[in-house]
Design a protein around this motif. Structure first.
Motif, short mmCIF file in Angstrom:
data_model
loop_
_atom_site.label_atom_id
_atom_site.label_comp_id
_atom_site.label_asym_id
_atom_site.label_seq_id
_atom_site.Cartn_x
_atom_site.Cartn_y
_atom_site.Cartn_z
N GLN A 83 0.75 -1.34 0.11
CA GLN A 83 0.03 0.04 -0.01
C GLN A 83 0.97 1.32 0.01
O GLN A 83 0.69 2.07 -0.70
CB GLN A 83 -0.98 0.05 1.26
N SER A 84 1.80 1.28 0.63
CA SER A 84 2.85 2.39 0.60
C SER A 84 3.41 2.40 -0.52
O SER A 84 3.49 3.70 -0.98
CB SER A 84 3.87 2.19 1.64
N GLU A 85 3.85 1.53 -1.34
CA GLU A 85 4.29 1.67 -2.47
C GLU A 85 3.25 2.33 -3.60
O GLU A 85 3.74 3.25 -4.29
CB GLU A 85 4.71 0.42 -3.38
N ALA A 117 1.72 7.04 -6.68
CA ALA A 117 0.22 7.99 -6.76
C ALA A 117 0.83 9.57 -6.52
O ALA A 117 0.31 10.26 -7.24
CB ALA A 117 -0.82 7.68 -6.04
N GLU A 118 1.50 9.67 -5.43
CA GLU A 118 1.94 11.00 -4.87
C GLU A 118 2.88 11.53 -6.17
O GLU A 118 2.86 12.76 -6.35
CB GLU A 118 2.59 10.92 -3.70
N PHE A 124 11.06 0.17 -6.15
CA PHE A 124 10.79 -0.53 -4.95
C PHE A 124 11.82 -0.64 -4.27
O PHE A 124 11.72 -0.36 -2.82
CB PHE A 124 9.54 -1.73 -5.11
N ALA A 125 12.80 -1.25 -4.66
CA ALA A 125 14.11 -1.37 -3.69
C ALA A 125 14.64 -0.22 -2.98
O ALA A 125 14.99 -0.46 -1.96
CB ALA A 125 14.92 -2.36 -4.65
N ARG A 159 14.79 2.39 2.77
CA ARG A 159 14.53 3.27 3.84
C ARG A 159 13.85 2.51 4.78
O ARG A 159 13.83 3.13 5.95
CB ARG A 159 13.79 4.36 3.29
N TYR A 160 13.09 1.45 4.50
CA TYR A 160 12.18 0.90 5.70
C TYR A 160 12.91 -0.49 6.02
O TYR A 160 11.93 -1.19 6.92
CB TYR A 160 10.80 0.70 5.18
#
Length: 181
Positions: free
Chosen positions: A37-39, A44-45, A150-151, A156-157
């Motif tokens: 969902q964060s991806e 989208a942002e 995505f990588a 960062r997470y």
């Protein structure tokens, strides 16, 4: 009315290996769902931001297209060179022919465009928007940016991911040790 003893209840649940395994799997699954969902939210942002930048560019170059002022259009584009995320930017006349543009990484902008679009192709986000002044169509603006992989975002997470995995392992180990008693 007696108060439930939460510690006994938790210990009883953890004593069942199936329940602890289910909790560990659910915790891991929820973390994957949140990452997905964060991806989606991040892409989208970024898309929204590039659309806004294209609208700003369109507003800035409208008068230069109306008066065939190529030099002013180039000056507006030069401001976009400062943004490292923008790979290419261009201004096109009403016929779709290139008026001014630049291309950094990924090559130059196309010599001609035929309409507006928004597309994500691999690691590139392309926005082609209209340039209008009141009801008069003057041309198009083109922006191409790189989409963060995505990588790169996941790196960062990674610390949070390690904590989630360790928490799931801890729940499993506690459940297994309580089951052995």
């Amino acid at each position: 009315m007696t108060r439930p003893n939460w510690r006994l209840l938790a210990r009883g649940l953890l004593a069942r290996q199936g329940v602890t395994a289910l909790i560990a799997v659910l915790l891991f699954g929820i973390s994957l769902l949140l990452a997905w969902q964060s991806e989606r939210t991040a892409v989208a942002e970024q898309t929204r931001q590039v659309r806004v930048q294209s609208q700003m560019l369109a507003g800035g170059v409208a008068s230069s297209l109306a008066f065939d002022d190529t030099e002013t259009a180039r000056e507006y584009l030069d401001a976009f060179k400062l943004n490292r995320d923008i790979q290419a930017a261009a201004v096109y006349g009403a016929t779709g022919n290139l008026v001014a543009g630049f291309g950094e990484r990924g090559g130059p902008p196309p010599a001609r465009v035929t309409g507006t679009r928004l597309s994500i192709d691999g690691r590139e986000l392309v926005v082609i928007g209209p340039v209008r002044q009141a009801d008069l169509f003057l041309g198009y603006v083109y922006l191409r940016t790189s989409v963060e992989t995505f990588a790169a975002r996941a790196s960062r997470y990674v610390a949070i991911g390690i904590i989630v995995v360790l928490s799931a392992l801890l729940i499993g180990i506690l459940g297994a040790s309580d089951a052995g008693r």
